[in-house]
Design an enzyme around this catalytic site. Structure first.
Site, PDB file in Angstrom:
ATOM      1  N   LYS A 154       6.536   1.278   7.990  1.00 26.23           N
ATOM      2  CA  LYS A 154       6.557   1.480   9.190  1.00 26.23           C
ATOM      3  C   LYS A 154       7.768   0.614  10.007  1.00 26.23           C
ATOM      4  O   LYS A 154       7.851  -0.305  10.446  1.00 26.23           O
ATOM      5  CB  LYS A 154       5.284   0.693   9.990  1.00 26.23           C
ATOM      6  CG  LYS A 154       4.289   1.325   9.757  1.00 26.23           C
ATOM      7  CD  LYS A 154       2.887   0.891  10.389  1.00 26.23           C
ATOM      8  CE  LYS A 154       2.711   0.707  11.675  1.00 26.23           C
ATOM      9  NZ  LYS A 154       2.319   2.270  12.108  1.00 26.23           N
TER      10      LYS A 154
HETATM   11  N1  PMP Z   1       1.147   7.720  10.361  1.00 29.18           N
HETATM   12  C1  PMP Z   1       1.715   7.277  11.268  1.00 29.18           C
HETATM   13  C2  PMP Z   1       3.109   7.688  11.475  1.00 29.18           C
HETATM   14  C3  PMP Z   1       1.380   5.937  11.836  1.00 29.18           C
HETATM   15  O1  PMP Z   1       1.989   5.315  12.780  1.00 29.18           O
HETATM   16  C4  PMP Z   1       0.174   5.572  11.538  1.00 29.18           C
HETATM   17  C5  PMP Z   1      -0.393   4.389  12.206  1.00 29.18           C
HETATM   18  N2  PMP Z   1      -0.020   3.049  11.683  1.00 29.18           N
HETATM   19  C6  PMP Z   1      -0.577   6.128  10.566  1.00 29.18           C
HETATM   20  C7  PMP Z   1      -0.200   7.406  10.054  1.00 29.18           C
HETATM   21  C8  PMP Z   1      -1.995   5.673  10.251  1.00 29.18           C
HETATM   22  O2  PMP Z   1      -1.948   4.551   9.391  1.00 29.18           O
HETATM   23  P1  PMP Z   1      -2.951   3.376   9.427  1.00 29.18           P
HETATM   24  O3  PMP Z   1      -4.165   4.144   9.230  1.00 29.18           O
HETATM   25  O4  PMP Z   1      -2.672   2.465   8.379  1.00 29.18           O
HETATM   26  O5  PMP Z   1      -3.014   2.891  10.792  1.00 29.18           O
END
Ligand code: PMP
Length: 313
Positions: A154
């Site tokens: 991220k």
């Molecule tokens: N894809 C992206 C691009 C995201 O920003 C997120 C949010 N964190 C997710 C998928 C989902 O990830 P998570 O379930 O870990 O929040």
């Protein structure tokens, strides 16, 4: 109600947490963030932080990729976050935003030879996609290849790509954008992973289709298997397969499990929320609020003085 931040190794009022204009991360996107949910359980007067450790594991993995050395261990990051949430004292659903960033106040494009720091704050935040079922478009903006910017981390800078897609969707009166991988397969939403129901089974794009390996994605795969006996296949998905799926939903920490009613002006199934999606939504919402004892190991209580009802002790 005022909030707090953990900033420069101290708890301070959120409004007082400020960074300098020359901070490296501000100029070059050299930071990593997380989004963690604290879910309010009114009956128990408790906030349960969902899969706290897994979020910090992902952050620390990203730190290796971005060459950041944080002065905190995984355990300490978890402790700081619980302490912060307790100090904030919200009685509603919250969103916790940790940020590991290149903090040197110096210019020059690079990863090496820079200081890193960590901050985290919490704010009240209800629904991220404020609709019962989302209308989506396939964005004209594709996800980057893992050798352009790794989508598995991220990294703040990569989110400009997601922002292009989201704004394209919203300015065309849709709720969310679905992005394609560099080779043209379905990848993910601008802030969510995507699942289809095909032949009564779940299908979701694999890691090599430029997705973030979502913690909600992982949660849903496990809950579908254990609670509904529904298996998930992780494999490339063509655009036309999305149009013809029986059901479709998005998953993410902020968006929870959001049904998709329509993609590119084509109804998914009959355009209503499907059976498997409905069942998973219910199971997921109990699990994240700490009301399913089988999954309490995923929930960290933030308040020491919470009232656990008699029958649950
Ligand atoms: N894809 C992206 C691009 C995201 O920003 C997120 C949010 N964190 C997710 C998928 C989902 O990830 P998570 O379930 O870990 O929040």
């Amino acid at each position: 109600m005022p909030s707090y931040a953990f900033f420069h190794n101290d708890f301070v009022p959120l409004a007082e947490a400020r960074i300098g204009v020359m901070t490296h991360a501000l100029h070059y996107g050299t930071a990593l963030f997380e989004g963690i949910r604290g879910n309010w359980n009114a009956e128990q007067q408790q906030i349960y932080i969902f899969r706290l450790r897994e979020h910090y594991e992902r952050l620390l993995n990203g730190c290796r990729v971005l060459k950041m050395n944080l002065p905190y261990t995984l355990d300490r990051l978890c402790e700081i976050t619980v302490e912060l949430v307790e100090k904030c004292g919200f009685q509603e659903d919250i969103y916790i935003r940790p940020l590991a960033y290149k903090s040197s106040e110096t210019l020059g494009v690079r990863l090496h030879g820079l200081e890193s720091d960590f901050l985290v704050f919490a704010i009240p935040w209800g629904r991220y996609l404020d609709v019962d079922k989302a209308r989506c478009i396939i964005a004209s903006w594709r996800r980057p290849d893992a050798n352009v910017i790794p989508p598995q981390c991220k990294i703040t800078g990569i989110y400009v790509n997601n922002a292009f897609a989201k704004t394209e969707a919203v300015e065309n009166d849709f709720d969310e954008a679905i992005m394609l991988s560099p080779d043209g397969h379905i990848s993910e939403g601008s802030g969510e992973n995507i699942f289809l129901v095909v032949g009564g089974k779940l299908v979701t794009p694999p890691s090599y289709n430029s997705i973030l390996m979502g913690i909600t994605r992982n949660t849903v795969i496990e809950l579908a298997q254990k609670e509904l006996g529904v298996e998930t296949s992780e494999r490339p998905i063509d655009r036309s397969e999305l149009y013809t799926a029986q059901e479709c939903f998005l998953t993410g920490t902020a968006a929870h499990l959001t049904p998709v009613a329509e993609v590119d002006r084509r109804k998914i199934g009959d355009g209503e929320i499907g059976r498997i999606t409905t069942e998973l939504q219910k199971i997921y919402s109990d699990v994240i609020r700490g009301t399913n004892p089988k999954y309490l190991h995923w929930c960290t209580p933030a308040y020491k003085k919470a009232t656990v009802p008699e029958k649950r002790r």
